[in-house]
Design an enzyme around this catalytic site. Structure first.
Site: not given
Length: 307
Positions: A9-10, A12, A102, A184, A192, A255, A268
């Site tokens: 993804g972004a 990665g 995350n 985090k 989120n 996200s 998630e």
């Protein structure tokens, strides 16, 4: 070094791009076929702080065949076990793995596939985005804090730290990274889910007194549970950090908003607020806000018929 980025993804794409640029052999692994096809046909298009097209190797996880020296895990949390199962043939006795996902509790899954001493857990404040298949938005700078499970600590992963720093990824070896991972998780747990449920940017959500009360209560639940698990957490420090992060990222849709509201994908939540609710239940600690938020996100997934 031969490196797989498990989850292209972004983030990665950002890490793969920087590691390849500094001379490593990098293979991106992903299951998004349109993304794979775009990168194979045209290369990875980088926009943001620079504008360039970079040829990169990408394939589906089950197509990987060369044994890895180093794997960086960047899947969605709920896709982690499936990814590890698919790449099991390329995980050798000396393969080192860094988890930058995350959420909480991923080491329990990773340890089923990777030797304990070859696992690194970390947290990063690098950012990235995807404009579409094969096109990554890379802006700004960041850092990574990581810790090895190996008894030798930093010495056991010095080659990894050096390789990532040569790629400009600004790695800091942390002898106790767990509080940073929880901090985090507090950022994700307060931004989120709330922004997804209210369909708001971070700045829009954090603008009201009611929202700040919600944020502080969520943080309190995280701290209660983390402290009970032996994690050293300072509640006021985390509140200050979350508020500062919200100010910096005020215009940003986090996200989970991108997944749930914009793209109608599963979230998630079970590895963020849901993880705190589950841990709290086992410890006998009430976490009503985290439980309610988890249930509301799942209800929204159901309303949108996301499976």
């Amino acid at each position: 070094m031969f490196i797989y980025i498990a989850g292209a993804g972004a983030m990665g794409c950002r890490f793969g791009y920087q590691l390849q640029k500094s001379g490593n052999e990098v293979v991106l692994l992903d299951s998004w076929q349109a993304h794979i096809d775009a990168i194979k046909a045209h290369g990875l298009h980088i926009v943001g702080d620079q504008d360039e097209v970079v040829p990169m190797t990408i394939m589906r996880p089950e197509e990987a065949h060369k044994q890895a020296e180093f794997i960086i895990l960047f899947t969605k949390a709920m896709q982690l076990q499936d990814m590890l199962e698919k790449i099991k043939p390329v995980i050798g006795p000396e393969t080192k793995v860094l988890c930058l996902l995350n959420g909480l509790g991923h080491e329990d899954v990773i340890s089923k596939y990777i030797k304990h001493e070859n696992i690194m857990m970390g947290v990063t404040v690098w950012t990235a985005g995807l404009k579409g298949p094969g096109e990554a938005i890379l802006q700004g700078k960041g850092t990574i804090n990581l810790q090895s499970f190996a008894a030798a600590g930093e010495a056991a992963v010095q080659d990894i730290v050096d390789t990532m720093n040569a790629a400009g990824l600004n790695v800091i070896y942390d002898n106790d990274v767990v509080p940073s991972i929880w901090r985090k998780a507090c950022v994700n747990g307060t931004m989120n889910s709330t922004c997804a449920l209210t369909d708001a940017t971070i700045g829009q959500f954090f603008a009201s007194e009611a929202a700040i009360r919600i944020v502080k209560t969520i943080i309190h639940e995280f701290v209660l549970v983390g402290t009970a698990e032996g994690v050293k957490l300072n509640e006021q420090e985390i509140v200050d950090y979350v508020m500062h992060t919200a100010e910096i990222a005020a215009r940003h849709y986090p996200s989970m908003h991108q997944d749930l509201i914009q793209n109608h994908r599963l979230t998630e939540i079970d590895y963020i607020n849901g993880a705190v609710a589950r841990k709290g239940a086992k410890l006998g600690i009430a976490t009503p806000y985290c439980q309610m938020i988890t249930d509301l996100i799942h209800a929204k997934e159901s309303i949108l018929n996301i499976k």
